[in-house]
Design an enzyme around this catalytic site. Structure first.
Site, short mmCIF file in Angstrom:
data_model
loop_
_atom_site.label_atom_id
_atom_site.label_comp_id
_atom_site.label_asym_id
_atom_site.label_seq_id
_atom_site.Cartn_x
_atom_site.Cartn_y
_atom_site.Cartn_z
N LYS A 90 0.86 -1.18 0.00
CA LYS A 90 0.00 0.00 0.00
C LYS A 90 0.90 1.24 0.00
CE LYS A 90 -3.87 1.71 2.85
NZ LYS A 90 -4.66 1.43 4.07
N SER A 126 -9.55 0.95 3.09
CA SER A 126 -8.75 1.84 2.27
C SER A 126 -7.66 1.13 1.47
CB SER A 126 -8.10 2.90 3.16
OG SER A 126 -7.22 2.30 4.09
N SER A 172 -9.41 -1.62 7.05
CA SER A 172 -8.84 -1.28 5.75
C SER A 172 -8.14 -2.41 5.02
CB SER A 172 -7.88 -0.09 5.88
OG SER A 172 -8.63 1.08 6.05
#
Lengths: 446, 461
Positions: free
Chosen positions: B77, B152, B176
């Protein structure tokens, strides 16, 4: 007399940088004042870069507790670090890691010759970077040096026990002595290694309640300025109170040139720091046994020594505090004063000579060296006039040029004669006396 | 496609010299470059030449005693700082920011020989559950391109689901990792707080942030976790507890274990397809010898307000450093969702309000922790749906901030309590959207939830 109508109510906040090897929350070198270049003792943590995390310096925490114990404080066995938020370019994270409601130490006391001062709390935090405002290529620029960012900083807060400007200065000096003696801080005042703040207000003599206002005098960097600033504030505030006005809640600075305090910002619009526990640093727990161990490791405190030096050798604290830097220096000077006493040397004069660097301090070479330099110096202040006369005669005899040139009007030749004479004389011989002797001898030759 | 295989299988083939690292990495970088056009799952990708050069070097140095992750392509990420590529956290505030150091989790993976391919799209700063709150292109769900990938860590889940990498490192503050894993039909692990170092993770909410993997199976997750878990002297919130050998306990006997089912999370007000799939999966576990017990945890109703009070407070503080003075752009570049959270948190921490808001949030968090401690006296694991709904269409959550917050309803409690939770796919809706189930465990009981998830996955395949 306005001053007698009011009583000073004063407490102090003193910041001191701890001299640990590394910074408070990272491994960077803690030596901001000797760094050869700006921004060299930095890393992602003290620059507040994305993703970096603080790791608390264990030694700094132990030293804070050491100071607390020396100041007779109670120690919080459960403590934590909090975030204090404000925006400023020298504060890279947008918050300072400090301690809010659970400082490491609280409820202490220190005695001074002007009366006791209670310690409200001692907490540990990180210092900020440093802003430099400069002109480069005709442009005014603001530069940031992060060498100081995250250097461990203790804050010692007193109760409002200080009764006079002198009291404040005596307390602050004593605290500096203690910090140095414990070998945890250098307290270099000029560089900002120790910073003084006084909260000053007045109350009518017949009242005992705390006044409903206070002015905060910030960033004072000398004990003399501290005294002057408080004395100034007493006058200023008494004047306002006399005219039955209210004194404004303010932060003020000290202008040494104008010998006056000046307003910096109003306290009414004080910032909201939005304190909350720093989630990156787990709470710190101590056991009573760990505190006991730290207490046992504490050296004999300087107070005992200072008191003895005062009674035994009539040495004022103001002077002795300067040399009582560590436990070791305490022992050394004790021996020096003893030796001096035996030789009939006044300790007061001896110490003044050391402090003004006229003679070598005992920690630089030896006690014997200090004593002999002192003896030489006091003896050679005045050169034996007979001896001087015969020496000058000899110089003029050896260097006939001197007299010839002098009478030709080249008066600067005296300088050469002086050099010849001074080289043969003890170090601290009085040059005025020597010059007079040379001139007299030349006049004789006329 | 090689990347459809498990890491174990890839490691075996490398050892048998049936494939090379170059082949594997070449497939990964080519697919990533190609699919990213469609999925937008990467914010940045490494240069193909560099990646292949690294692969060839690794082929040369390969030996059978290398770690299993040696030569395996992965992505992270964009909330992890890396020297290799820019780190943006999905925000224009950090556009073109290059970190001078690399996050611990990435360092550990690289030390094991895994090869970084690229950095995944996300909701900026982790603020969101749809990956739409971004200054970059929005991630599309590989199962259905009209739908969100969740968030996310949406880019991580999409990259794994599309088999562009073997695994990706996500970041889970309130769901997330699990939420996008569920929506993309892959497995995601939210670890115990402190199990994996956070050093180098761009903080959203420090007391809730956790670093964990997204992969195709519980077995792959176990392998990655073994590599990334452990104490880090640079993260004082990381645990000193020794790391378990998660891969060794995957196949342990699970019969007799007790599953807790909180009735608050199985109400009929949630999506019926999701509920039905999860209950069917629970039934499957019962057939494997597990027992179930219903739990009543009324404090769960307060999970969302507690989470937003604490997460917003911490994020308002964590994002204070992005002032544009030393790096990045100005604060005007924060998107509305982040601005909202910063304002909410600033308010909750303000003098006069902190007692009622932030501090009450912390007290309620303690109640939640107690409630879970009590629940775990009656069961070994707790099972709930991962998300209360199916992957939405684009714009549905972004335009509805409250709905956006409720998307985390089932996942936030694990972060507040600090316990691990694994999200695994358990079915598809009639529109072919993935449905996920999460198995929560006691603190540091990653081995136990990985074990159950693995048995479930191997017996249902």
């Amino acid at each position: 007399m306005t001053r007698q109508k009011y009583q000073l109510v004063c407490g102090m906040e003193i910041h001191a940088e701890l001299k640990t090897n590394s910074k408070m929350f990272c491994g960077c070198k803690n030596d901001p004042f000797h760094a050869p270049k700006p921004n060299i003792y930095t890393c992602p943590v003290c620059l507040g870069l994305p993703g970096a995390l603080p790791v608390a310096n264990k030694r700094a925490i132990e030293w804070t507790i050491k100071l607390g114990l020396a100041l007779d404080c109670k120690i919080n066995l459960f403590s934590k670090f909090d975030r204090k938020h404000y925006f400023y370019p020298d504060l890279p994270k947008g918050y300072q890691i400090s301690q809010y409601d659970l400082p490491f130490c609280y409820d202490g006391k220190i005695d001074t010759e002007h009366g006791p001062v209670r310690i409200h709390r001692i907490h540990l935090e990180e210092d900020t970077g440093k802003l430099l405002h400069k002109t480069i290529d005709d442009k005014s620029v603001s530069l940031i040096d992060f060498n100081r960012s995250s250097v461990p900083l203790v804050e010692i807060v007193t109760e409002p026990d200080i009764v006079s400007p002198e009291h404040a200065a005596v307390y602050a000096r004593k605290l500096r002595t203690l910090l140095r003696y414990l070998d945890i801080a250098n307290c270099d005042m000029e560089q900002g290694g120790m910073r003084l703040e006084a909260n000053v207000s007045l109350r009518p003599n017949d009242k005992t309640t705390l006044p409903n206002y206070k002015t905060e005098i910030k960033n004072i960097n000398s004990f003399r300025f501290l005294e002057q600033a408080i004395a100034f504030e007493i006058k200023r505030q008494a004047g306002i109170l006399d005219s039955e006005k209210t004194v404004r809640q303010q932060t003020r600075g000290w202008n040494a040139d104008k010998q006056a305090t000046y307003p910096q910002r109003s306290k009414e619009d004080a910032e909201d720091y939005r304190y909350f526990p720093d989630p990156d640093i787990p709470p710190i727990r101590f056991t009573a046994e760990q505190i006991k161990l730290l207490r046992n490791k504490l050296p004999k405190l300087p107070d005992t020594l200072l008191k003895r030096w005062h009674s035994e050798y009539s040495l004022p604290h103001k002077l002795t505090a300067e040399v009582l830097t560590t436990a070791a220096s305490g022992a050394l000077y004790e021996k020096l004063f003893q030796t001096a006493k035996k030789l009939g040397i006044p300790a007061n004069k001896l110490l003044k000579n050391i402090l003004s660097k006229k003679i070598t301090a005992p920690d630089q070479k030896s006690i014997e060296q200090t004593i002999s330099e002192y003896q030489n110096q006091t003896q050679s202040d005045e050169v034996d006039s007979k001896q001087l006369k015969s020496m000058v005669k000899q110089i003029l005899l050896d260097n006939p040029d001197i007299a010839i040139k002098y009478f030709q009007g080249q008066k600067q030749i005296i300088g050469f004669a002086m050099g010849q004479a001074m080289r043969r004389l003890p170090k601290n011989s009085d040059p005025v006396q020597v010059r007079a002797a040379i001139l007299a001898e030349l006049e004789n030759k006329k | 496609m090689l990347l459809e295989l498990s890491i174990d299988e890839l490691a075996a083939r490398l050892r048998k010299k049936e494939i090379t690292i170059e082949q594997l990495v070449s497939e990964s970088i080519d697919a990533s470059l190609q699919e990213n056009e469609k999925l937008n799952c990467y914010i940045s990708l490494r240069n193909k030449k560099d990646v292949l050069k690294e692969a060839r070097q690794k082929d040369l140095e390969f030996s059978v005693d290398k770690p299993k992750l040696y030569g395996i392509p992965f992505s992270v990420k964009d909330s992890y700082v890396t020297k290799e590529l820019p780190t943006t956290s999905g925000s224009a505030v950090l556009q073109n920011y290059h970190s001078p150091y690399t996050a611990t989790v990435v360092k550990k993976l690289q030390a094991a020989g895994a090869i970084l391919i690229g950095k995944n799209s996300q909701d900026s700063w982790g603020h969101g559950g749809s990956s739409e709150n971004t200054d970059f292109a929005v991630v599309k769900n590989p199962n259905n391109l009209k739908h969100i990938a969740g968030g996310s860590s949406g880019g991580s889940a999409a990259a794994v689901a599309a088999h562009l990498v073997s695994f990706s490192i996500g970041e889970d503050t309130g769901g997330s990792i699990r939420n996008p894993a569920s929506m993309c039909g892959v497995s995601g692990l939210k670890v115990t707080y402190g199990r994996v170092s956070r050093y180098g993770t761009i903080a959203y909410a420090s007391s809730l942030d956790t670093v964990g993997p997204i992969a195709n199976s519980a077995a792959d997750l176990a392998l990655v976790l073994e590599t990334i878990a452990g104490a880090d002297p640079k993260d004082s919130s990381s645990s000193q507890r020794p790391v378990d050998t998660y891969t060794k306990t995957l196949t342990q006997q699970i019969s007799g274990k007790k599953i807790g089912l909180p009735k608050q999370f199985f109400g009929d007000n949630y999506n019926p397809e999701v509920r039905a799939s999860v209950l069917a999966a629970v039934e499957k576990l019962r057939s494997l010898g597990l027992e179930t017990v219903e739990l009543d945890m009324p404090v769960l109703d307060y999970a969302i307000p507690i989470y937003y009070m604490i997460a917003a407070s911490e994020t308002s503080s964590n994002l204070a450093r992005y002032d544009g003075i030393r790096f990045g752009t100005g604060r005007d570049k924060f998107l509305p969702e982040s601005t909202r959270r910063i304002m909410l948190g600033t308010y909750a921490l303000s003098a006069g309000y902190a007692d009622e808001l932030y501090k009450n949030g912390q007290r309620a968090r303690t109640l939640l922790i107690n409630s879970y401690e009590k629940a775990f006296k009656n069961c070994d694991v707790i099972i709930t749906p991962t998300s209360p709904s199916l992957a939405q269409k684009f714009g549905e959550l972004l335009t509805n901030p409250i709905e956006n917050m409720l998307a985390d309803l089932f996942t936030v409690t694990c972060n507040l309590v600090g316990i691990p939770s694994i999200a695994i796919p358990v079915g598809r809706s009639k529109d072919n959207l993935s449905i996920g189930m999460q198995i929560m465990g006691k603190k540091f009981a990653e081995s136990s939830i990985l074990n159950i998830a693995h048995i479930y996955q191997t017996t249902t395949q």
